[in-house]
Design a protein around this motif. Structure first.
Motif, short mmCIF file in Angstrom:
data_model
loop_
_atom_site.label_atom_id
_atom_site.label_comp_id
_atom_site.label_asym_id
_atom_site.label_seq_id
_atom_site.Cartn_x
_atom_site.Cartn_y
_atom_site.Cartn_z
N ALA A 70 0.83 -1.20 0.00
CA ALA A 70 0.00 0.00 0.00
C ALA A 70 0.87 1.25 0.00
O ALA A 70 0.56 2.24 -0.68
N ILE A 71 1.95 1.24 0.75
CA ILE A 71 2.87 2.38 0.74
C ILE A 71 3.47 2.55 -0.66
O ILE A 71 3.60 3.68 -1.17
N LEU A 72 3.85 1.45 -1.29
CA LEU A 72 4.41 1.53 -2.63
C LEU A 72 3.42 2.13 -3.62
O LEU A 72 3.82 2.72 -4.64
N GLU A 73 2.12 1.98 -3.35
CA GLU A 73 1.09 2.47 -4.26
C GLU A 73 0.70 3.92 -4.00
O GLU A 73 -0.17 4.46 -4.70
N GLN A 74 1.34 4.57 -3.04
CA GLN A 74 0.99 5.96 -2.73
C GLN A 74 1.37 6.89 -3.89
O GLN A 74 2.52 6.91 -4.33
N LYS A 75 0.37 7.64 -4.37
CA LYS A 75 0.59 8.75 -5.31
C LYS A 75 1.27 8.35 -6.62
O LYS A 75 1.90 9.18 -7.29
N VAL A 76 1.18 7.07 -7.00
CA VAL A 76 1.73 6.63 -8.28
C VAL A 76 0.69 5.75 -8.97
O VAL A 76 -0.24 5.25 -8.33
N VAL A 77 0.86 5.54 -10.26
CA VAL A 77 -0.05 4.65 -10.97
C VAL A 77 0.26 3.20 -10.59
O VAL A 77 1.38 2.87 -10.17
N SER A 78 -0.72 2.34 -10.76
CA SER A 78 -0.58 0.95 -10.32
C SER A 78 0.59 0.25 -11.00
O SER A 78 1.33 -0.50 -10.35
N ILE A 79 0.78 0.50 -12.30
CA ILE A 79 1.85 -0.21 -13.01
C ILE A 79 3.22 0.09 -12.40
O ILE A 79 4.09 -0.78 -12.31
N GLU A 80 3.40 1.31 -11.91
CA GLU A 80 4.67 1.70 -11.30
C GLU A 80 4.85 1.02 -9.95
O GLU A 80 5.92 0.49 -9.63
N ALA A 81 3.78 1.02 -9.14
CA ALA A 81 3.85 0.38 -7.83
C ALA A 81 4.05 -1.13 -7.95
O ALA A 81 4.84 -1.73 -7.19
N HIS A 82 3.34 -1.75 -8.89
CA HIS A 82 3.47 -3.20 -9.05
C HIS A 82 4.87 -3.59 -9.53
O HIS A 82 5.41 -4.62 -9.11
N ARG A 83 5.45 -2.77 -10.38
CA ARG A 83 6.82 -3.01 -10.83
C ARG A 83 7.80 -2.95 -9.67
O ARG A 83 8.69 -3.80 -9.54
N ALA A 84 7.61 -1.98 -8.78
CA ALA A 84 8.48 -1.87 -7.61
C ALA A 84 8.33 -3.08 -6.69
O ALA A 84 9.32 -3.64 -6.20
N TRP A 85 7.08 -3.51 -6.46
CA TRP A 85 6.81 -4.68 -5.61
C TRP A 85 7.50 -5.92 -6.17
O TRP A 85 8.16 -6.67 -5.45
N ARG A 86 7.36 -6.16 -7.49
CA ARG A 86 8.00 -7.32 -8.11
C ARG A 86 9.50 -7.26 -7.96
O ARG A 86 10.15 -8.25 -7.61
N THR A 87 10.07 -6.10 -8.23
CA THR A 87 11.53 -5.96 -8.18
C THR A 87 12.07 -6.22 -6.78
O THR A 87 13.05 -6.96 -6.60
N LEU A 88 11.43 -5.65 -5.78
CA LEU A 88 11.92 -5.80 -4.40
C LEU A 88 11.75 -7.22 -3.89
O LEU A 88 12.63 -7.75 -3.20
N LEU A 89 10.62 -7.86 -4.21
CA LEU A 89 10.44 -9.24 -3.74
C LEU A 89 11.39 -10.20 -4.45
O LEU A 89 11.91 -11.13 -3.82
N ARG A 90 11.60 -10.01 -5.73
CA ARG A 90 12.51 -10.90 -6.45
C ARG A 90 13.93 -10.79 -5.93
O ARG A 90 14.65 -11.78 -5.87
N GLN A 91 14.32 -9.59 -5.52
CA GLN A 91 15.70 -9.39 -5.07
C GLN A 91 15.89 -9.71 -3.60
O GLN A 91 16.92 -10.25 -3.21
#
Length: 312
Positions: free
Chosen positions: A132-153
């Protein structure tokens, strides 16, 4: 760091609910976009999820067996905890008393089409809060990309025979230790990164908020700098199963509610809250129904832009 056991032996549960259950619909609120490393749907229609439970990481596979019965297999140190939490995640603890969908045709028709919709409770606050914090004030595609990147790493490989690439959310200490360049590569600027780090620093205290009344839990959650009403609501909807938590401050929701419930082309938070007031106690339930089955408002004006300032 948790060690993930190599054993692939599953713990199994058969669960019968007192209402028809739509497994994919109920658990989809935890999916954070396509390719979410913590969520998959397989060819059989079964849902795979990972979780960092109080007992350690776990993977669960949930498959419909009949209209009101599901079968579930789970792996990892937290398997028993995750199986025990599954009925609540499917809405077994949801109290629908006082909600009358017949009061509005959109709500009535959506309930008829989705009789298995309830408000579920995952029981894991940080797993709902961080995305939810990652989704603050950004479009979903940007937040979801960040979530994928951080979990994969930084995530833990999913226990058991999970689909390839699945990960378990990192423990709080790992979030606190993520270096600045990894946040930047994921497209997460300092404000959101620091909010996650502050939350991870008091993660144990935050998890205990789920034992408190939703209003008090929201108030205490919002004492952390960077967490406002929208983030608190999005978190408690999923983690606590709060049927009244309204996502005030959402970019699209007021317009969707205004159009579905009153035919209003333009609506702000104040209008949305006014329209939802007759459903107090179930306002999140109503917004979920609107998002699922409400008529789509005509688009007007520019959409939010996708930013990409990742470092490669």
């Amino acid at each position: 760091m948790f060690a993930v056991p190599a054993a692939r032996t599953a713990q199994t549960a058969n669960i019968t609910l007192e209402f028809p259950v739509d497994v994919r619909l109920m658990l989809a609120v935890h999916a954070r976009g396509p390719g979410d490393p913590a969520f998959r749907v397989d060819e059989a229609g079964a849902v795979w999820r990972t979780s960092l439970t109080p007992d350690g990481p776990a993977t669960i596979r949930v498959e419909p067996a009949s209209a009101s019965r599901v079968t579930a297999d789970a792996w990892g140190p937290g398997a028993a905890w995750l199986l025990a939490a599954l009925p609540a995640a499917l809405g077994a603890e949801d109290d629908v008393s006082g909600f009358d969908p017949a009061s509005h045709p959109v709500l009535r028709d959506t309930v008829r089409r989705h009789p298995g919709l309830r408000v579920g409770r995952s029981g894991r606050l940080m797993e709902a809060l961080i995305p939810a914090i990652l989704e603050q004030k950004v479009v979903s595609i940007e937040a979801h990309r960040a979530w994928r990147t951080l979990l994969r790493q930084h995530g833990v490989p999913a226990p058991g025979p999970a689909p390839r690439g699945m990960r378990v959310i990192p423990p709080p200490g790992k979030w606190r230790a993520i270096p600045s360049w990894d946040w930047h590569r994921a497209g997460v600027e300092g404000v959101r990164a620091q909010t996650i780090i502050r939350a991870a620093t008091v993660a144990g205290r935050l998890e205990r908020l789920l034992a408190e009344a939703p209003g008090e839990a929201s108030r205490k959650l919002r004492t952390i700098s960077g967490i406002g009403p929208w983030t608190a609501a999005e978190t408690l909807q999923r983690a606590a199963g709060d049927p009244d938590a309204v996502s005030v401050g959402d970019y699209n929701l007021p317009r969707a509610v205004g159009w579905a419930l009153a035919g209003r082309r333009e609506a702000d938070d104040a209008v949305m809250l006014e329209l939802l007031e007759p459903y107090r106690g179930h306002r999140y339930r109503v917004t979920r129904l609107v998002e699922l089955g409400g008529p789509r408002a005509p688009r007007r004006g520019p959409r939010m832009a996708v930013r990409d300032y990742r470092a490669f």
